[in-house]
Every structure is written in C-alpha cells, then in structure tokens.
Write a protein that holds these residues in place. Structure first.
Motif, PDB file in Angstrom:
ATOM      1  N   PRO A  31      34.305  35.627 -29.013  1.00  0.00           N
ATOM      2  CA  PRO A  31      34.819  36.454 -27.606  1.00  0.00           C
ATOM      3  C   PRO A  31      33.497  37.350 -27.453  1.00  0.00           C
ATOM      4  N   LEU A  32      32.872  37.264 -26.751  1.00  0.00           N
ATOM      5  CA  LEU A  32      32.099  38.332 -26.088  1.00  0.00           C
ATOM      6  C   LEU A  32      31.725  38.945 -24.803  1.00  0.00           C
ATOM      7  N   SER A  33      31.387  39.848 -23.991  1.00  0.00           N
ATOM      8  CA  SER A  33      31.502  40.354 -23.451  1.00  0.00           C
ATOM      9  C   SER A  33      30.082  40.344 -23.087  1.00  0.00           C
ATOM     10  N   ILE A  34      29.406  40.207 -21.593  1.00  0.00           N
ATOM     11  CA  ILE A  34      27.645  40.077 -21.089  1.00  0.00           C
ATOM     12  C   ILE A  34      27.515  41.416 -20.270  1.00  0.00           C
ATOM     13  N   ASP A  35      27.201  42.269 -21.028  1.00  0.00           N
ATOM     14  CA  ASP A  35      26.756  43.775 -19.802  1.00  0.00           C
ATOM     15  C   ASP A  35      25.826  42.625 -19.324  1.00  0.00           C
ATOM     16  N   ALA A  36      25.791  42.880 -17.909  1.00  0.00           N
ATOM     17  CA  ALA A  36      24.437  42.913 -16.552  1.00  0.00           C
ATOM     18  C   ALA A  36      24.185  44.236 -16.413  1.00  0.00           C
ATOM     19  N   SER A  37      24.950  44.696 -16.291  1.00  0.00           N
ATOM     20  CA  SER A  37      25.066  45.979 -15.400  1.00  0.00           C
ATOM     21  C   SER A  37      23.084  46.357 -15.301  1.00  0.00           C
ATOM     22  N   PRO A  38      22.528  46.416 -16.362  1.00  0.00           N
ATOM     23  CA  PRO A  38      21.027  46.423 -16.544  1.00  0.00           C
ATOM     24  C   PRO A  38      20.153  45.846 -16.390  1.00  0.00           C
ATOM     25  N   CYS A  39      20.105  44.533 -16.592  1.00  0.00           N
ATOM     26  CA  CYS A  39      20.008  43.329 -15.030  1.00  0.00           C
ATOM     27  C   CYS A  39      20.023  43.248 -13.399  1.00  0.00           C
ATOM     28  N   GLU A  40      18.169  43.729 -13.119  1.00  0.00           N
ATOM     29  CA  GLU A  40      17.680  43.685 -11.604  1.00  0.00           C
ATOM     30  C   GLU A  40      18.336  42.464 -11.139  1.00  0.00           C
ATOM     31  N   SER A  41      17.270  41.049 -11.778  1.00  0.00           N
ATOM     32  CA  SER A  41      16.424  40.313 -11.564  1.00  0.00           C
ATOM     33  C   SER A  41      17.258  39.431 -12.252  1.00  0.00           C
ATOM     34  N   VAL A  42      17.294  38.563 -12.105  1.00  0.00           N
ATOM     35  CA  VAL A  42      17.785  36.373 -12.449  1.00  0.00           C
ATOM     36  C   VAL A  42      16.255  35.680 -11.964  1.00  0.00           C
ATOM     37  N   GLY A  43      16.043  34.824 -13.220  1.00  0.00           N
ATOM     38  CA  GLY A  43      15.140  34.210 -12.583  1.00  0.00           C
ATOM     39  C   GLY A  43      15.900  33.021 -13.094  1.00  0.00           C
ATOM     40  N   THR A  44      15.596  31.031 -13.023  1.00  0.00           N
ATOM     41  CA  THR A  44      15.994  30.004 -13.247  1.00  0.00           C
ATOM     42  C   THR A  44      16.228  30.076 -15.174  1.00  0.00           C
ATOM     43  N   PRO A  45      15.558  30.057 -15.467  1.00  0.00           N
ATOM     44  CA  PRO A  45      15.503  30.435 -16.910  1.00  0.00           C
ATOM     45  C   PRO A  45      16.732  31.193 -17.383  1.00  0.00           C
ATOM     46  N   GLY A  46      16.252  32.274 -17.272  1.00  0.00           N
ATOM     47  CA  GLY A  46      17.742  33.431 -17.674  1.00  0.00           C
ATOM     48  C   GLY A  46      19.020  32.637 -17.493  1.00  0.00           C
ATOM     49  N   LEU A  47      19.450  32.100 -16.077  1.00  0.00           N
ATOM     50  CA  LEU A  47      20.247  31.562 -15.542  1.00  0.00           C
ATOM     51  C   LEU A  47      20.165  30.299 -16.380  1.00  0.00           C
ATOM     52  N   GLN A  48      19.580  29.628 -16.982  1.00  0.00           N
ATOM     53  CA  GLN A  48      20.001  28.565 -17.460  1.00  0.00           C
ATOM     54  C   GLN A  48      20.652  28.629 -19.198  1.00  0.00           C
ATOM     55  N   VAL A  49      20.158  29.593 -19.484  1.00  0.00           N
ATOM     56  CA  VAL A  49      20.177  30.220 -20.371  1.00  0.00           C
ATOM     57  C   VAL A  49      21.829  30.850 -20.504  1.00  0.00           C
ATOM     58  N   LEU A  50      22.092  31.513 -19.685  1.00  0.00           N
ATOM     59  CA  LEU A  50      23.478  31.807 -19.327  1.00  0.00           C
ATOM     60  C   LEU A  50      24.748  30.341 -19.102  1.00  0.00           C
ATOM     61  N   LEU A  51      24.014  29.889 -18.065  1.00  0.00           N
ATOM     62  CA  LEU A  51      24.681  28.321 -17.687  1.00  0.00           C
ATOM     63  C   LEU A  51      25.634  27.566 -18.744  1.00  0.00           C
ATOM     64  N   ALA A  52      24.796  27.448 -20.033  1.00  0.00           N
ATOM     65  CA  ALA A  52      24.798  26.807 -21.561  1.00  0.00           C
ATOM     66  C   ALA A  52      25.525  27.246 -22.101  1.00  0.00           C
ATOM     67  N   ALA A  53      25.625  29.390 -22.459  1.00  0.00           N
ATOM     68  CA  ALA A  53      26.675  29.627 -23.109  1.00  0.00           C
ATOM     69  C   ALA A  53      27.518  29.498 -22.364  1.00  0.00           C
ATOM     70  N   ALA A  54      27.889  29.676 -21.255  1.00  0.00           N
ATOM     71  CA  ALA A  54      29.430  29.358 -20.889  1.00  0.00           C
ATOM     72  C   ALA A  54      29.415  28.098 -21.320  1.00  0.00           C
ATOM     73  N   LYS A  55      29.329  27.348 -20.881  1.00  0.00           N
ATOM     74  CA  LYS A  55      29.904  25.458 -20.957  1.00  0.00           C
ATOM     75  C   LYS A  55      30.069  25.621 -22.999  1.00  0.00           C
ATOM     76  N   SER A  56      29.522  26.551 -23.655  1.00  0.00           N
ATOM     77  CA  SER A  56      29.368  26.187 -25.227  1.00  0.00           C
ATOM     78  C   SER A  56      30.627  27.157 -25.354  1.00  0.00           C
ATOM     79  N   TRP A  57      31.027  28.620 -24.216  1.00  0.00           N
ATOM     80  CA  TRP A  57      32.000  28.598 -25.181  1.00  0.00           C
ATOM     81  C   TRP A  57      33.226  28.368 -24.246  1.00  0.00           C
ATOM     82  N   ARG A  58      33.326  27.683 -23.385  1.00  0.00           N
ATOM     83  CA  ARG A  58      34.714  26.791 -22.291  1.00  0.00           C
ATOM     84  C   ARG A  58      35.051  25.875 -23.050  1.00  0.00           C
TER      85      ARG A  58
END
Length: 94
Positions: A31-58
């Motif tokens: 189980p993991l909680s990602i703290d997005a509060s420091p994040c000010e900008s989301v680019g495509t490469p980072g978004l791809q990593v997050l989407l892949a993680a969500a798929k894997s965890w799911r």
C-alpha cells in the motif's frame, strides 16, 4: 497494513520521471500514499509513470492513493482527459 508515503517533486517532468519510477518500484506490491502537495507541474513523462503505477497497483489488488493534488495539477490532468482518481487504485480492504 499502513500505507507508506512517497512525496512527488515540485516538477513532475522528464528529469523527475526515472527517479520517481525507481522510488515506486521500491514500494511495489505494498500500500502506498503518494503525497502530491509539493507538486506544482505535471508533465507527460511523470504522468506516464503515475499511470503505469496505478495500473500495476490495481492489478495487484493493492491500495495506491494520490493525496494533496493542487487545483493547478488537477487542471493539468484534465487537459489529458484524466482526473486524480485515474492515478489511484480503488482497492478496499475487506
């Protein structure tokens, strides 16, 4: 089991994508909680990593949440046709 917490960098862009992937791999299957509060900008490469993680965890049936996402970052997700829920697994403990 209590979820570990992983903070996102201020800019989730190409230079941040590989380190984020490595950090996520260190928590894989737990189980993991990602703290997005420091994040000010989301680019495509980072978004791809997050989407892949969500798929894997799911697929593993493990809880993954993204907490503290700013309105600006949520608006950036919307440009891609996504919502913050798309970055999470919705597995509930029974």
């Amino acid at each position: 089991m209590s979820a570990a917490s992983l903070p996102l960098p201020a800019r989730l862009d190409l230079p941040a994508a590989a380190p984020l992937r490595e950090a996520l791999l260190g928590h894989e299957g737990k189980p993991l909680s990602i703290d997005a509060s420091p994040c000010e900008s989301v680019g495509t490469p980072g978004l791809q990593v997050l989407l892949a993680a969500a798929k894997s965890w799911r697929e593993a049936g493990v809880s993954l949440s993204v907490d503290g996402l700013s309105e600006d970052c949520a608006a950036q997700l919307a440009i891609f046709g996504l919502s913050p829920d798309d970055l999470c697994s919705k597995e509930l403990a029974e």
